[in-house]
Design a protein around this motif. Structure first.
Motif, mmCIF file in Angstrom:
data_model
loop_
_atom_site.group_PDB
_atom_site.id
_atom_site.type_symbol
_atom_site.label_atom_id
_atom_site.label_comp_id
_atom_site.label_asym_id
_atom_site.label_seq_id
_atom_site.Cartn_x
_atom_site.Cartn_y
_atom_site.Cartn_z
ATOM 1 N N TYR A 1 31.133 -6.586 4.773
ATOM 2 C CA TYR A 1 30.681 -6.456 6.152
ATOM 3 C C TYR A 1 31.468 -5.450 6.991
ATOM 4 C CZ TYR A 1 27.866 -10.567 5.132
ATOM 5 O OH TYR A 1 26.960 -11.433 4.592
ATOM 6 N N GLY A 2 32.622 -5.044 6.533
ATOM 7 C CA GLY A 2 33.409 -4.052 7.261
ATOM 8 C C GLY A 2 33.704 -4.472 8.684
ATOM 9 N N ASN A 3 33.411 -3.583 9.632
ATOM 10 C CA ASN A 3 33.721 -3.880 11.033
ATOM 11 C C ASN A 3 32.660 -4.764 11.712
ATOM 12 O OD1 ASN A 3 31.676 -2.043 11.276
ATOM 13 N ND2 ASN A 3 32.772 -0.647 12.644
ATOM 14 N N LYS A 4 31.697 -5.280 10.963
ATOM 15 C CA LYS A 4 30.690 -6.185 11.522
ATOM 16 C C LYS A 4 31.164 -7.640 11.496
ATOM 17 C CE LYS A 4 26.681 -3.397 10.579
ATOM 18 N NZ LYS A 4 25.276 -3.436 10.346
ATOM 19 N N ILE A 5 32.406 -7.829 11.046
ATOM 20 C CA ILE A 5 32.930 -9.183 10.928
ATOM 21 C C ILE A 5 34.295 -9.255 11.606
ATOM 22 C CG2 ILE A 5 34.049 -8.822 8.705
ATOM 23 C CD1 ILE A 5 32.863 -11.563 7.889
ATOM 24 N N LYS A 6 34.546 -10.405 12.254
ATOM 25 C CA LYS A 6 35.818 -10.594 12.944
ATOM 26 C C LYS A 6 36.285 -12.022 12.676
ATOM 27 C CE LYS A 6 35.827 -10.593 17.480
ATOM 28 N NZ LYS A 6 35.854 -10.239 18.888
ATOM 29 N N PHE A 7 37.581 -12.185 12.439
ATOM 30 C CA PHE A 7 38.163 -13.479 12.128
ATOM 31 C C PHE A 7 38.969 -13.990 13.315
ATOM 32 C CE2 PHE A 7 37.826 -10.914 8.319
ATOM 33 C CZ PHE A 7 37.109 -11.737 7.475
ATOM 34 N N SER A 8 38.886 -15.293 13.567
ATOM 35 C CA SER A 8 39.705 -15.930 14.603
ATOM 36 C C SER A 8 40.387 -17.138 13.979
ATOM 37 C CB SER A 8 38.840 -16.388 15.774
ATOM 38 O OG SER A 8 38.200 -15.285 16.368
ATOM 39 N N ASP A 9 41.708 -17.172 14.082
ATOM 40 C CA ASP A 9 42.493 -18.263 13.526
ATOM 41 C C ASP A 9 42.653 -19.350 14.579
ATOM 42 O OD1 ASP A 9 43.870 -19.570 11.609
ATOM 43 O OD2 ASP A 9 45.677 -18.342 11.714
ATOM 44 N N GLY A 10 43.043 -20.536 14.160
ATOM 45 C CA GLY A 10 43.281 -21.620 15.097
ATOM 46 C C GLY A 10 43.066 -22.952 14.432
#
Length: 156
Positions: free
Chosen positions: A119-128
């Motif tokens: 997905y390259g830059n079409k995906i973003k991760f958020s931790d928590g």
């Protein structure tokens, strides 16, 4: 009980901007409609989905898109359960359509390297406490949203 650990079933909340229901023109009888809704809700795998589709088409003919969407959501639910996803939500961020996948805990089973490759830059991760992954879809087309979400969840 002999120490057998029972895995608690996660209730998955799905909030996609998709029209999904059984139209009155397709199934007029309320009891039949309830029966079909129940059959769809009980789907736990692809075989169950295919059996319900076959039954619906045999009894009522070709399905309208709203019902196809409902079945696609049932498929998304069982795929999400395998990945311990508790919520899938459609959002608009900076005028772009995205889908946010929220995990029940930080014990998710995804190959993050492969996701970034795909997905390259079409995906973003958020931790928590409840990590999430945001996938950019880029369109409000209902079929594309359902297909992209299903594709994301399909890890076989």
């Amino acid at each position: 009980m002999k120490g057998i650990q029972v895995e608690q079933e996660v209730d998955i909340q799905i909030d996609l901007n998709v029209t999904s229901y059984i139209p009155d023109q397709y199934i007029q009888d309320a009891n039949q409609k309830i029966e079909i809704y129940q059959n769809i809700a009980l789907c736990r795998n692809e075989k169950d989905i295919q059996n319900v589709i076959d039954e619906i088409i045999d009894r009522f003919g070709n399905m309208p898109k709203e019902l196809e969407n409902l079945i696609a959501i049932a498929r998304i639910k069982y795929l999400a359960k395998r990945l311990k996803i508790s919520k899938i939500a459609h959002k608009t961020i900076n005028f772009k359509t995205v889908v946010v996948f929220t995990f029940e805990s930080n014990q998710f089973n995804l190959n993050l390297t492969k996701l970034v490759e795909k997905y390259g830059n079409k995906i973003k991760f958020s931790d928590g406490i409840k990590p999430s992954i945001t996938l950019q879809i880029g369109t409000d087309d209902q079929r594309k949203i359902l297909n992209d979400v299903t594709d994301f969840l399909n890890r076989d």
